[in-house]
Scaffold this motif. Structure first.
Motif, PDB file in Angstrom:
ATOM      1  N   THR A 186       0.862  -1.177   0.000  1.00 20.33           N
ATOM      2  CA  THR A 186       0.000   0.000   0.000  1.00 20.33           C
ATOM      3  C   THR A 186       0.902   1.232   0.000  1.00 20.33           C
ATOM      4  OG1 THR A 186      -0.080   0.173   2.411  1.00 20.33           O
ATOM      5  CG2 THR A 186      -1.778  -1.215   1.338  1.00 20.33           C
ATOM      6  N   ASP A 187       0.354   2.358  -0.382  1.00 19.51           N
ATOM      7  CA  ASP A 187       1.144   3.596  -0.362  1.00 19.51           C
ATOM      8  C   ASP A 187       1.665   3.887   1.035  1.00 19.51           C
ATOM      9  OD1 ASP A 187       0.810   3.997  -3.065  1.00 19.51           O
ATOM     10  OD2 ASP A 187      -0.843   5.424  -2.830  1.00 19.51           O
ATOM     11  N   ALA A 188       0.825   3.660   2.043  1.00 22.13           N
ATOM     12  CA  ALA A 188       1.231   3.931   3.425  1.00 22.13           C
ATOM     13  C   ALA A 188       2.381   3.021   3.856  1.00 22.13           C
ATOM     14  CB  ALA A 188       0.045   3.768   4.367  1.00 22.13           C
ATOM     15  N   GLU A 189       2.308   1.739   3.497  1.00 17.11           N
ATOM     16  CA  GLU A 189       3.376   0.803   3.871  1.00 17.11           C
ATOM     17  C   GLU A 189       4.670   1.128   3.140  1.00 17.11           C
ATOM     18  OE1 GLU A 189       5.468  -2.266   5.698  1.00 17.11           O
ATOM     19  OE2 GLU A 189       3.603  -1.279   6.240  1.00 17.11           O
ATOM     20  N   ARG A 208       5.628   4.061   2.047  1.00 21.12           N
ATOM     21  CA  ARG A 208       6.139   5.289   2.657  1.00 21.12           C
ATOM     22  C   ARG A 208       6.813   4.987   3.999  1.00 21.12           C
ATOM     23  NH1 ARG A 208       2.343   8.154   1.087  1.00 21.12           N
ATOM     24  NH2 ARG A 208       0.850   7.589   2.686  1.00 21.12           N
ATOM     25  N   ALA A 209       6.196   4.116   4.793  1.00 22.76           N
ATOM     26  CA  ALA A 209       6.790   3.740   6.086  1.00 22.76           C
ATOM     27  C   ALA A 209       8.131   3.040   5.893  1.00 22.76           C
ATOM     28  CB  ALA A 209       5.826   2.844   6.859  1.00 22.76           C
ATOM     29  N   GLU A 233       8.935   8.866  -2.029  1.00 18.62           N
ATOM     30  CA  GLU A 233       7.630   8.794  -1.373  1.00 18.62           C
ATOM     31  C   GLU A 233       6.517   9.262  -2.305  1.00 18.62           C
ATOM     32  OE1 GLU A 233       7.360  10.470   2.532  1.00 18.62           O
ATOM     33  OE2 GLU A 233       9.358   9.763   3.076  1.00 18.62           O
TER      34      GLU A 233
END
Length: 94
Positions: free
Chosen positions: A19-22, A24-25, A53
């Motif tokens: 996912t985009d969030a994962e 980015r993390a 990012e």
């Protein structure tokens, strides 16, 4: 996004199906580790990780920038990153 990468490079923030969030993390974790281990020597890699990012081209280019780190720096960054993302067993133990 990561279709242009060789299979050997599809790990961590470069893995498929994140996912985009994962993603980015994972990029931020790699960037923090690079800062702590390499200091100024890792500045170019840190900068491209930050751009990655939001920029798919920077994500692909960041693999090449990782390869430009000095061998000892690269080993230490990857070893530290792998220690953070090792598989967990059922119950949370490593």
């Amino acid at each position: 996004m990561t279709a242009l990468l060789a299979p050997a490079h599809k790990f961590g923030p470069w893995a498929d199906n994140l996912t985009d969030a994962e993603r980015r993390a994972r990029l931020r974790a790699m960037r923090a580790i690079t800062r702590l281990i390499c200091g100024r020597r890792g500045q170019a890699f840190e900068e491209i990780l930050e751009r990655a990012e939001t920029d798919p081209a920077a994500l692909v280019a960041s693999v090449d920038e990782l390869g430009r780190l000095a061998p000892l720096d690269r080993r230490q960054v990857l070893g530290s990153y792998a220690g953070l993302h090792r598989p967990r067993t059922a119950g949370g133990a490593t």
